[in-house]
Design an enzyme around this catalytic site. Sequence first.
Site, PDB file in Angstrom:
ATOM      1  NE  ARG A 126      -4.893   6.843   0.067  1.00 28.20           N
ATOM      2  CZ  ARG A 126      -5.739   6.384   0.769  1.00 28.20           C
ATOM      3  NH1 ARG A 126      -6.675   7.068   1.591  1.00 28.20           N
ATOM      4  NH2 ARG A 126      -6.013   5.112   0.624  1.00 28.20           N
TER       5      ARG A 126
ATOM      6  CG  HIS B  70      -8.362   8.335  -2.907  1.00 24.38           C
ATOM      7  ND1 HIS B  70      -7.718   7.665  -4.148  1.00 24.38           N
ATOM      8  CD2 HIS B  70      -8.192   7.378  -1.922  1.00 24.38           C
ATOM      9  CE1 HIS B  70      -7.464   6.305  -3.690  1.00 24.38           C
ATOM     10  NE2 HIS B  70      -7.502   6.281  -2.529  1.00 24.38           N
TER      11      HIS B  70
ATOM     12  CD  GLU C 255      -2.980   4.077  -1.073  1.00 26.24           C
ATOM     13  OE1 GLU C 255      -3.419   5.355  -1.238  1.00 26.24           O
ATOM     14  OE2 GLU C 255      -2.248   3.514  -0.526  1.00 26.24           O
TER      15      GLU C 255
ATOM     16  NE  ARG D  56      -7.351   8.084   6.053  1.00 27.93           N
ATOM     17  CZ  ARG D  56      -7.664   7.271   4.891  1.00 27.93           C
ATOM     18  NH1 ARG D  56      -6.952   6.153   5.233  1.00 27.93           N
ATOM     19  NH2 ARG D  56      -8.520   7.398   4.141  1.00 27.93           N
TER      20      ARG D  56
ATOM     21  CD  GLN E 181      -5.665  10.778   2.130  1.00 29.05           C
ATOM     22  OE1 GLN E 181      -6.683   9.903   2.432  1.00 29.05           O
ATOM     23  NE2 GLN E 181      -4.515  10.921   2.648  1.00 29.05           N
TER      24      GLN E 181
ATOM     25  CG  PHE F 275      -2.315   0.267   0.860  1.00 30.57           C
ATOM     26  CD1 PHE F 275      -2.968  -0.732   0.107  1.00 30.57           C
ATOM     27  CD2 PHE F 275      -3.098   1.108   1.182  1.00 30.57           C
ATOM     28  CE1 PHE F 275      -4.370  -0.752  -0.254  1.00 30.57           C
ATOM     29  CE2 PHE F 275      -4.516   1.167   0.953  1.00 30.57           C
ATOM     30  CZ  PHE F 275      -5.057   0.399   0.160  1.00 30.57           C
TER      31      PHE F 275
ATOM     32  CG  HIS G 299     -10.661   9.687   0.276  1.00 30.29           C
ATOM     33  ND1 HIS G 299     -11.873   8.594  -0.204  1.00 30.29           N
ATOM     34  CD2 HIS G 299      -9.725   8.889   0.788  1.00 30.29           C
ATOM     35  CE1 HIS G 299     -11.544   7.409   0.410  1.00 30.29           C
ATOM     36  NE2 HIS G 299     -10.302   7.525   1.079  1.00 30.29           N
TER      37      HIS G 299
END
Lengths: 561, 367
Positions: free
Chosen positions: A275, A231, A244, A375, A229, A113, A340
Amino acid sequence: MPVHDVLIIGAGLAGQRAALAAARAGATVAIMSKVHPVRSHSNAAAGGINAALNPDDSWESHAFDTVKGSDYLGDQDAIEIMCREAPNEVLWLEHAGVTFHRSAEGKLGTRAFGGASAARTYYIADITGQALLHVLYEQLMKHHEQIDRYEEWFITGLAQDDEGNCVGAIARNIRDGAMELFTAKSTILASGGAGQCFKPTTNALICTGDGIAQAYRIGAPLMDMEMIQYHPTTLQGNGILITEGARGEGAHLYNAEGERFMEKYAPNKMELASRDVVSRAEQTEINEGRGFPDGTVALDITKVPRKRTLEALREIVNIGRDFAGVDITREPIRIRPGCHYIMGGVKADINGATSIPGLYAAGEVACVSVHGGNRLGANSLLDTLIFGRRSGEHAAARAAGMPAITASRAQVRDQEREIADLMNRSGGRRVSEIRDELGTMMNEKVAVFRDHAGLTEAHEVVRRLKDEARFATIDDRGTVFNQDVLGALELGYMLDVAECIVVGALERRESRGAQFRTDFPKRNDDEWLKHIDLSMNGGDAPKVSYSPVTITKWEPQERTY
Amino acid sequence: MPEYTLRIRRYSPESGEAAHWDDFEIDLDGHRSVLDGILQAKDRQDGSIGIRCSCRAAICGSCGVRINGKPNLACHMHLDKACEDAPDGVIVVEPMGNMPVLKDLIVDMDAVHWKKMRRVTPWLLPDGDPPEREYIVAPESMIDITQTMACIQCGACVSDCLSMEVDPLFIGPAALAKAYRFVGDPRDGQHEERLRDLAEDPHGIYDCTHCFNCIEACPKGVAPMSQIMRLRRIASADHGIEDRNNGYRHEHAFVKNIEKNGLLHEADLLPDSYGGKFHPRAVPELVTSLPVILRALQRGKVTPAGALLHKHKASKEVKRIFRDVHDREERYELNLYVVGEEEDDNPPSMHADAAGSQLPAERSPNQ
């Protein structure tokens, strides 16, 4: 008047985990949500949950990745707790029945990830959030004797006693419009984020910042609100999320000229950088004319073997087919950065306690702060579970030592009157119109790139919309499932939250994590390595103050991927 | 921007009026969803339209409705497709079936769907204490039950379950699919108890009539009926559960009947299901069935000769299929996540010659 030791508002992963923990600690528990618990937005977390569970991984490595991902704004004491407790939490989930996918040896399997230095993301195909949510709901059904569920109840406000303690909440039964006071020795907010302040957004229609605004209105400070955030992979137009996990499984990003542009921005981690980094890269490509005419770049999942895609990314095969008309196993799909997640929220400590006695917050509604400026993917599920559990345990412990509490029904009557007034208005703008104007404006002025002029304008618009919302009108005058009334109340919450986002972004005159100021393009640790706290200030703009970032092991460094 | 007409079934319990239809003109691109259309009507024209909705991406399961008579998620059907399917171009949206309507498109899922869900003890019941670390299980087993974990509890299958229409007590497709999630989970310690319970319940696994409606309705490819059939196979073949509803014996009689005759010999099926014409269980059953048989004779649906002298015998081809299936070491199970799609470029070799993969696409339980 229902009375419980612990009242939990919101029944996504944080709320359900808190309920199970509080019940286990012996408390009487109520869990309440404006939707049925399995409709909660935790469903949307597709990719997985991080934990350093492999013997060759370490919680320190996970914690460092999280600190670095946060652009050093995350509080390291809280991050240490989250990463240290992650392995046991994942095992608890597995024992409760979560159907985690396995390695060939039958042990828990992992995938890679973004922003992570090891493959430590545990998953169930690409329906991880959904699978977790449904398994926790199985456990709620199992423990129905200790946990009362109030499904489809809408919170109109938090209840306080004369000393300012939070003593429960006032709620409207959506089914019949009845208002009720729920008293509790401890109240936990677990009502999720506020993505609907932006349009489009990956967030569900229910993510209207209710809990953030409710806490703000009774005096709880909010923190890191400027950190929104975007995305990197959302569909143009409707904002639907492409996990993701696609990049984790090996998908690449290309601009319209066929360049794998992440080489320029993150030569080591490429598509799996943080991100904020990937979203900024995409937006730069688009702004500089190397995107497609519809303002997108391409995500190429055909790099992933087809069998693996069908097994592990099934949901986005469906999303591609149903929402973009693309077979992702055979052709690239057009994506763009989209709103997001909100890293900020109600300021809470490592046990979920807010500054209001008796009020806790966990999950996206809260800001502990484990995510800081950005995050990492697959840390949100972890955040909800770790701090949901800790809040539940601490809320139950607080309740155990307390005498019965008293609360006045006057607050119920106030809110009944407010709703009656709202239903009788006429002549103002439609609630839906104001909501659309807010979302479109926020997505234009408070997005990946921000500057003083745009943010100032955004603040003016929010103030005007707040005035208009006071006179906004609705159509439905009924009591049964009057969603129009709820929409008007939600708009009020969204406007409070949006104002705090804008004020925080104006205040932070530097670029860090998700906040990129084109007029202050550098990170400035000397002046801005601190949290921005915002408190309600009557009807005026929120009052700004600062709090220090907790640093334990990791001094700020330059951040490259 | 193209225009579409939505015809929405309205019902407000407070108005004292009967349900009626309201038409709404909307302008949206054809690739936007019916839900987007409903929300536009709600935003611009009538805020009192009731519909549950949240994610807009077919993952939360809130917006189950019937579109042009067929159950689906409102967010999962494009306007242009819905318009194409509508007989006169007007997209008809109404609440799901088999559940009481609370308001407009909102049904009482608690009273039906969730009640049935609770009926199947929907939580893991492992034997003994959990291990120190994770349970070690075959990777395929977890991928296998991912198909039922993919269920989003939208109720589309419940809406159009024909068995439930006739027998409202039928546990139903969604809850039985949930039951498979535990029976297929190697960590659960109560497989046999669960299966016995569901087989012995007169409204349990043998109450399904294979109408395929739930498979067609499911927006997530859960294929509830396939899961019910798997519960039956595991109950009968693996646990030898002979239920009092005669489901087990009926299924076996049916299979034998085809193996022998190629085409169903109906006159034999009923008595054979009860152990043969002269079995003490069969006699009362045959007596109570007499009126039905007589009516069928009267109306010429069957003739005595046709019913009793079944001339058809199984062909070599039928016998070969039976032999192939009997000789297989492992039972062939269709599963979306395990076998992929029908047109898969490289189907896993273990399934390459399986009878199931030869099914024409429109009959595949996974479509």
